[in-house]
Design a protein around this motif. Sequence first.
Motif, PDB file in Angstrom:
ATOM      1  N   ALA A 114       0.827  -1.215   0.000  1.00 45.93           N
ATOM      2  CA  ALA A 114       0.000   0.000   0.000  1.00 45.93           C
ATOM      3  C   ALA A 114       0.855   1.256   0.000  1.00 45.93           C
ATOM      4  O   ALA A 114       0.590   2.207  -0.750  1.00 45.93           O
ATOM      5  CB  ALA A 114      -0.947  -0.008   1.206  1.00 45.93           C
ATOM      6  N   HIS A 118       1.420   4.078  -3.082  1.00 48.73           N
ATOM      7  CA  HIS A 118       0.549   5.217  -2.729  1.00 48.73           C
ATOM      8  C   HIS A 118       0.683   6.387  -3.699  1.00 48.73           C
ATOM      9  O   HIS A 118      -0.248   7.170  -3.870  1.00 48.73           O
ATOM     10  CB  HIS A 118       0.828   5.683  -1.292  1.00 48.73           C
ATOM     11  CG  HIS A 118       2.072   6.505  -1.139  1.00 48.73           C
ATOM     12  ND1 HIS A 118       3.334   5.962  -1.156  1.00 48.73           N
ATOM     13  CD2 HIS A 118       2.254   7.839  -0.980  1.00 48.73           C
ATOM     14  CE1 HIS A 118       4.233   6.910  -1.011  1.00 48.73           C
ATOM     15  NE2 HIS A 118       3.619   8.073  -0.906  1.00 48.73           N
ATOM     16  N   GLU A 140      -4.334  10.458  -6.398  1.00 48.45           N
ATOM     17  CA  GLU A 140      -4.729   9.389  -5.471  1.00 48.45           C
ATOM     18  C   GLU A 140      -5.726   8.442  -6.133  1.00 48.45           C
ATOM     19  O   GLU A 140      -5.650   7.219  -5.966  1.00 48.45           O
ATOM     20  CB  GLU A 140      -5.352   9.974  -4.198  1.00 48.45           C
ATOM     21  CG  GLU A 140      -4.384  10.708  -3.291  1.00 48.45           C
ATOM     22  CD  GLU A 140      -4.292  12.190  -3.581  1.00 48.45           C
ATOM     23  OE1 GLU A 140      -3.646  12.922  -2.801  1.00 48.45           O
ATOM     24  OE2 GLU A 140      -4.876  12.639  -4.591  1.00 48.45           O
ATOM     25  N   PHE A 165      -5.391   0.907   1.778  1.00 52.88           N
ATOM     26  CA  PHE A 165      -5.205   2.171   1.059  1.00 52.88           C
ATOM     27  C   PHE A 165      -6.495   2.995   1.067  1.00 52.88           C
ATOM     28  O   PHE A 165      -6.467   4.220   1.235  1.00 52.88           O
ATOM     29  CB  PHE A 165      -4.770   1.888  -0.374  1.00 52.88           C
ATOM     30  CG  PHE A 165      -4.510   3.121  -1.203  1.00 52.88           C
ATOM     31  CD1 PHE A 165      -3.317   3.814  -1.097  1.00 52.88           C
ATOM     32  CD2 PHE A 165      -5.468   3.593  -2.095  1.00 52.88           C
ATOM     33  CE1 PHE A 165      -3.068   4.957  -1.851  1.00 52.88           C
ATOM     34  CE2 PHE A 165      -5.230   4.729  -2.861  1.00 52.88           C
ATOM     35  CZ  PHE A 165      -4.030   5.415  -2.743  1.00 52.88           C
ATOM     36  N   HIS A 175      -4.470   2.336   8.045  1.00 60.41           N
ATOM     37  CA  HIS A 175      -4.639   3.418   7.069  1.00 60.41           C
ATOM     38  C   HIS A 175      -3.895   4.670   7.518  1.00 60.41           C
ATOM     39  O   HIS A 175      -3.376   5.424   6.686  1.00 60.41           O
ATOM     40  CB  HIS A 175      -6.120   3.734   6.878  1.00 60.41           C
ATOM     41  CG  HIS A 175      -6.381   4.828   5.882  1.00 60.41           C
ATOM     42  ND1 HIS A 175      -6.149   4.671   4.532  1.00 60.41           N
ATOM     43  CD2 HIS A 175      -6.817   6.110   6.037  1.00 60.41           C
ATOM     44  CE1 HIS A 175      -6.451   5.793   3.902  1.00 60.41           C
ATOM     45  NE2 HIS A 175      -6.850   6.683   4.792  1.00 60.41           N
ATOM     46  N   ILE A 178      -0.521   4.899   6.302  1.00 58.92           N
ATOM     47  CA  ILE A 178      -0.451   5.266   4.884  1.00 58.92           C
ATOM     48  C   ILE A 178      -0.785   6.732   4.669  1.00 58.92           C
ATOM     49  O   ILE A 178      -0.132   7.442   3.908  1.00 58.92           O
ATOM     50  CB  ILE A 178      -1.431   4.400   4.046  1.00 58.92           C
ATOM     51  CG1 ILE A 178      -1.214   2.916   4.299  1.00 58.92           C
ATOM     52  CG2 ILE A 178      -1.319   4.740   2.556  1.00 58.92           C
ATOM     53  CD1 ILE A 178       0.114   2.382   3.877  1.00 58.92           C
TER      54      ILE A 178
END
Length: 431
Positions: A114, A118, A140, A165, A175, A178
Motif C-alpha cells: 500500500a 501510494h 490518489e 489504502f 490506514h 499510509i
Amino acid sequence: MHCLDLLTFVQYIIIENTTLSKSKTNKLKILNDPIYGLVSIPNSLIFDIIEHRYFQRLRRITQMGLTNLVYPGANHTRFHHAIGCMHLMQKAIQALRSKNIPISEKEATALCIAILLHDIGHGAFSHALEYSIVNEITHEEISLLFMKELNKEFKGKLDLAIKIFEGKYERTFFHQLISSQLDIDRLDYLKRDSFYTGVAEGNISSDRLIAMMNVKNDELVIEEKGIYSVEKFLIARRLMYWQVYLHKTSLSAETLLVKILQRAKLLAKEGKVLPANKALRYFLYTSINKENFTTNTLDIFSKLDDYDVLAAIKEWCDNEDFVLSRLSTMLIHRKLLKLELQGKPFTDKYKNKIITKVKKKLGEKEDNVSCFVFEDVVVNHAYDVTKPIKILTKKGKLKDIIKASDNLNIQTLSVPVKKYFYCYPKNFALI
C-alpha cells in the motif's frame, strides 16, 4: 531405474535447483539508498510489483517537479521515494510488533504494498498534469486505478493492500500509517527532500518518530517521550513548505509549466497539429476526466513521463503559436516569470499597472495578456486540528499534540497561512 532415466532425473534436479536458486537470488535484492543505507525487498511478491512497468515508470517522474531550477540537487524521483517509504514501513511494523501489537505476515506485506504504491498515480512532473491536461481526477484516484489493475494481474494478491489504502480495513491505524498527519509518506519525503535540496531545516528524525509509535484504541499514537520529535517534525514541515515547496521560483516554474500544457491543450482542441509522442498526444487531443478514465486511458497514462513532456516543450519553442513558443522558451532557458508573494491581495491599481505594460509590449497581440500575467493563492496548513496527532501520556491517556506540547509555535502552526501571488514577465524583452 535405467541409466538414461537416472541421468534425465539428475539433470532435471540440477536445472530445477538452479532455477529456484536464481529466482530466489533475483527476488531478494538489497538496494543502497543514500538516506537509509541498505534497503531490503521483503518478499518475491513485492519484488515482482517493483519490477512491473507501472512501477518502473516512477524512475522517470521527478519527486519535486521543477524544484531543481532552484535547488540543483533536487533530481530524485518518485521511485526513490516509494522505495524509501517501503523501508520505513518495515521499520514501523517491527517497532509496533516489539510493543505487542499483532501484525500478521499477510498484513505486513499488504502495508508495504500500500505504501509502495501510494504515489503510483502521479503524472509527469508530479502535479502539473492534474491542473492542465487531466481534469477532475486526482493522483490518489489514479493510484487506486493502478492498484486495481495490478491486482488483476497478480490474481487478487493486492486485495488487502487496496482495503488498507482506501481506509476500509477494520484496523484503522493501518490506514493512518499510509495517510495521516504523521504517516510514513511524510516521514520519508521530508527527510529525502531535505537531503536532496540541501535544506537542513527539513531534516527530521524519522527513526525516532517510528520508534515512538504505538497503538491505543486502534489509533496510531506517539508516546509522550517522543513529543519533541513531533514538534520538530511539524516545524520542519512548515519550513520546508515556505522554503522549498512554495518557494517563489518553484511556484513560478510550476505555474509556467501548467500554462504551457493548458495552452497546448487549447491549441489541440482547435485542431492545431502539435509535435508530441503518442501518449502525450492522446491526452492533449482527448478530453480526460474521472468518468472516461478507462483501462485503456490508464495504460496510455502509464507510458507518459517527464521525458515526454520536456521533449515536447523543447519542440514547441519553435511553434508558430506565439504564446506556446514564448512560454516554452522561457521554461527551457529558465527565463521564468517574476512571482511576487505577499500576505494580502494585490490591489487593482498595481495589477492594472503591470497589465498596461505587458499590453504595450504585446502590441497587436494584447489579447494574449492573460497568458503572461496571472494571479493565484497558496495555502500552507502545517497542522490540521481536525485530524490530530495523538500523544500517549505515561498515564495511558491520549492528548492532542497542541494540548500536550508546551511549545506555543505548535498552536500557531494549526492556523492556515494564505499567501497571494502575482505572476508577470520580469524581462519584457522575453515577449
